[in-house]
Design an enzyme around this catalytic site. Structure first.
Site, PDB file in Angstrom:
ATOM      1  N   HIS A   1      -7.039  -5.594  -1.634  1.00 20.17           N
ATOM      2  CA  HIS A   1      -6.057  -4.697  -1.021  1.00 20.17           C
ATOM      3  C   HIS A   1      -6.000  -4.989   0.494  1.00 20.17           C
ATOM      4  O   HIS A   1      -6.893  -4.621   1.229  1.00 20.17           O
ATOM      5  CB  HIS A   1      -6.494  -3.248  -1.241  1.00 20.17           C
ATOM      6  CG  HIS A   1      -5.446  -2.232  -0.925  1.00 20.17           C
ATOM      7  ND1 HIS A   1      -4.616  -1.710  -1.885  1.00 20.17           N
ATOM      8  CD2 HIS A   1      -5.065  -1.641   0.233  1.00 20.17           C
ATOM      9  CE1 HIS A   1      -3.794  -0.831  -1.343  1.00 20.17           C
ATOM     10  NE2 HIS A   1      -4.052  -0.775  -0.050  1.00 20.17           N
TER      11      HIS A   1
ATOM     12  N   ASP B   1      -8.577  -5.347  -6.499  1.00 18.52           N
ATOM     13  CA  ASP B   1      -8.289  -4.153  -5.695  1.00 18.52           C
ATOM     14  C   ASP B   1      -8.709  -2.899  -6.461  1.00 18.52           C
ATOM     15  O   ASP B   1      -8.173  -2.610  -7.531  1.00 18.52           O
ATOM     16  CB  ASP B   1      -6.785  -4.125  -5.376  1.00 18.52           C
ATOM     17  CG  ASP B   1      -6.372  -2.884  -4.594  1.00 18.52           C
ATOM     18  OD1 ASP B   1      -7.250  -2.131  -4.132  1.00 18.52           O
ATOM     19  OD2 ASP B   1      -5.146  -2.679  -4.446  1.00 18.52           O
TER      20      ASP B   1
ATOM     21  N   SER C   1       0.826  -1.192   0.000  1.00 21.62           N
ATOM     22  CA  SER C   1       0.000   0.000   0.000  1.00 21.62           C
ATOM     23  C   SER C   1       0.873   1.261   0.000  1.00 21.62           C
ATOM     24  O   SER C   1       1.724   1.408  -0.886  1.00 21.62           O
ATOM     25  CB  SER C   1      -0.964  -0.020   1.192  1.00 21.62           C
ATOM     26  OG  SER C   1      -1.997   0.912   1.029  1.00 21.62           O
TER      27      SER C   1
END
Length: 502
Positions: free
Chosen positions: A475, A419, A202
């Site tokens: 994610h 994601d 991330s």
């Protein structure tokens, strides 16, 4: 306590004394004395604790867990907390990985419990008053030694002794991480020879390449200790947030979230700019309204999973900022707590609710005592701290990738293909912009005979980059597909192409 400047001064005096001796035996004796002194220092001045049991886990931990603090800064005013887990296979030979959870400001414990570590919560047995931990058979510690770092300062149990030290940024965060790693390796010299990889997911897609550049520069400048850096790993990475977000229209079209007609209209009317829209461009604004109508009600972390009515997730801009058992509750949070008490009966109800167990467990005093948390270092643990005074001074990490691509490093970049926060198409776009040589075009990779995702192999003159999607992952990918992600990283560490079938 920790390795401070006085000990570095003593260490360097002994080192240069040994090197200046003309007799080889005396030199070796001096170097031996230096090593012995470093080992003595590490046992005296570093804050290290071996944790054998944890509340909520039945019996002794089946792996070696160490926690501790390392001081960085001119006066060690920043105290960074870490969890270190030795490889469960071969600690002496397996890679050493420094893992940075995203955010910025998300605790390393989040990565440890929910993503790649050997512990996870038993959602079927746990309740709000009794949180149960179980062993994760798909932990990356099966194949690597991993340092989970609470960074930047203010994250997890990391803290500062001055208010000024809490002010940080992308570059400052990378610098403190570099100082942390140098000091940690000096107090753990047996891992200096292990292949070193810097990893994160991330928002760490910004920090990891900066840190890799800092390590490379330090090695070239002769900074001690020299690190055996071999490469880096990025999962669902933020790279250039504008382009990451700008890829959502393309992603939505590929996933049939928007119509062909709307996709073509946006491409025509918005001229490829879907983020900073000209307010006078009526046609583009109308198209984007239709786009948001199609996508705003999706779960952004994984478009195929249910969207939670109350967000408790640490995903960007959708998680509670300072939730803890002591918080003054709103009607929504009271409803959420009532839901938590029933989660063991509905474990698949909503993934975001699972994150609340970490608040109940970590903020239990017996857990903090077991982890050897310094009293007074934190008022209450949060998964992601959004109150850190943080400056985003690096808008894009692409230049760092460009600088690093010919240094011979191995790079793994992976994305969950569901994601919607950082779509894989945007990640693939900046990788292709590096103008690397394609060694193996888009091809499936397999786990247990099933397609686990797709991969592309790139090469430079003396290095390589592997890109992989993880099928039906979000994610971030290991949280959704732990078995496949362990297989992926196991092959990659072993220099085995992902598409090799077992």
């Amino acid at each position: 306590m920790y390795l401070n400047s006085e000990f570095w001064w003593i260490n360097n005096i002994i080192f240069w004394w040994a090197m200046e001796k003309s007799d080889n035996m005396e030199s070796r004796f001096g170097l031996l004395l230096r090593t012995v002194l470093l080992l003595a220092i590490s046992s005296i001045v570093s804050s290290q604790n071996i944790i054998k049991i944890l509340p909520g886990f039945h019996g002794d931990l089946p792996f070696k867990l160490e926690t501790g603090y390392v001081g960085v800064g001119e006066k060690d005013e920043i105290q960074l907390f870490y969890y270190f887990i030795e490889s469960e296979k071969s600690p002496e030979d397996d890679p050493l990985v420094l893992w940075l959870t995203g955010g910025p400001g998300c605790s390393a414990l989040s990565g440890l419990i929910y993503e790649i570590g050997p512990l996870s919560f038993d959602y079927e047995m746990a309740s709000w008053n009794s949180t149960t931990l179980i062993y994760n058979p798909y932990s990356w510690t099966k194949v690597a030694n991993i340092i989970f770092l609470d960074g930047p300062v203010g994250t997890g149990f990391s803290y500062a002794t001055t208010w000024q030290a809490y002010n940080t940024s992308d570059t400052l965060s990378a610098t403190t991480n570099y100082d942390f790693l140098r000091k940690w390796l000096m107090t753990h010299p047996k891992f200096l020879k292990n292949p070193l990889y810097i990893a994160g997911d991330s928002y760490s897609g910004i920090i990891v390449p900066i840190l890799v550049q800092d390590i490379a520069n330090g090695n070239e400048a002769g900074v001690e200790p020299s690190m055996n850096l071999k490469g880096y790993i990025l999962g669902n990475p933020v790279t250039y947030l504008h382009d990451d977000v700008n890829s959502k229209v393309e992603f939505s079209y590929r996933k049939a979230l928007i119509s062909d007609q709307l996709y073509k209209s946006i491409k025509t009317n918005c001229n490829g700019e879907d983020v900073n829209i000209d307010q006078e461009n009526a046609l583009c604004n109308k198209d984007m309204e239709a786009f948001h109508e199609c996508t705003d009600k999706l779960s952004t972390a994984h478009i195929l999973e249910p969207r939670c009515p109350v967000h408790a997730s640490p995903k960007p801009k959708v998680f509670l900022k300072s939730w803890s058992p002591m918080t003054t509750f709103t009607e929504d949070s009271i409803h959420l707590l009532l839901s938590v008490s029933q989660l063991h009966n509905q474990p698949s109800m909503c993934r975001d609710y699972h994150y609340l167990y970490s608040y109940a467990w970590v903020n239990n005093q017996s857990v903090q005592d077991a982890l050897q948390i310094r009293k007074g270092s934190k008022q209450g643990w949060t998964r992601c701290n959004l109150t850190i005074p943080y400056v985003h001074d690096v808008t894009s990490s692409v230049d760092y990738h460009q600088n690093l691509k010919n240094k011979g490093y191995r790079v793994l970049v992976y994305s969950g293909d569901q994601d919607f926060i950082i779509p894989y198409v945007g990640t693939l776009a900046w990788i292709e912009a590096l103008n690397l040589t394609v060694g193996r075009a888009w091809t499936p990779w397999f786990v247990d005979g099933q397609v686990a995702g797709y991969t592309v192999q790139y090469y430079t003159d003396n290095g390589q980059l592997t890109f992989a999607t993880v099928k039906d992952a979000g994610h971030t990918a290991p949280e959704f597909r732990p078995k496949e992600c362990l297989a992926m990283v196991d092959r990659w560490f072993a220099h085995v192409p992902l598409f090799t079938q077992y």
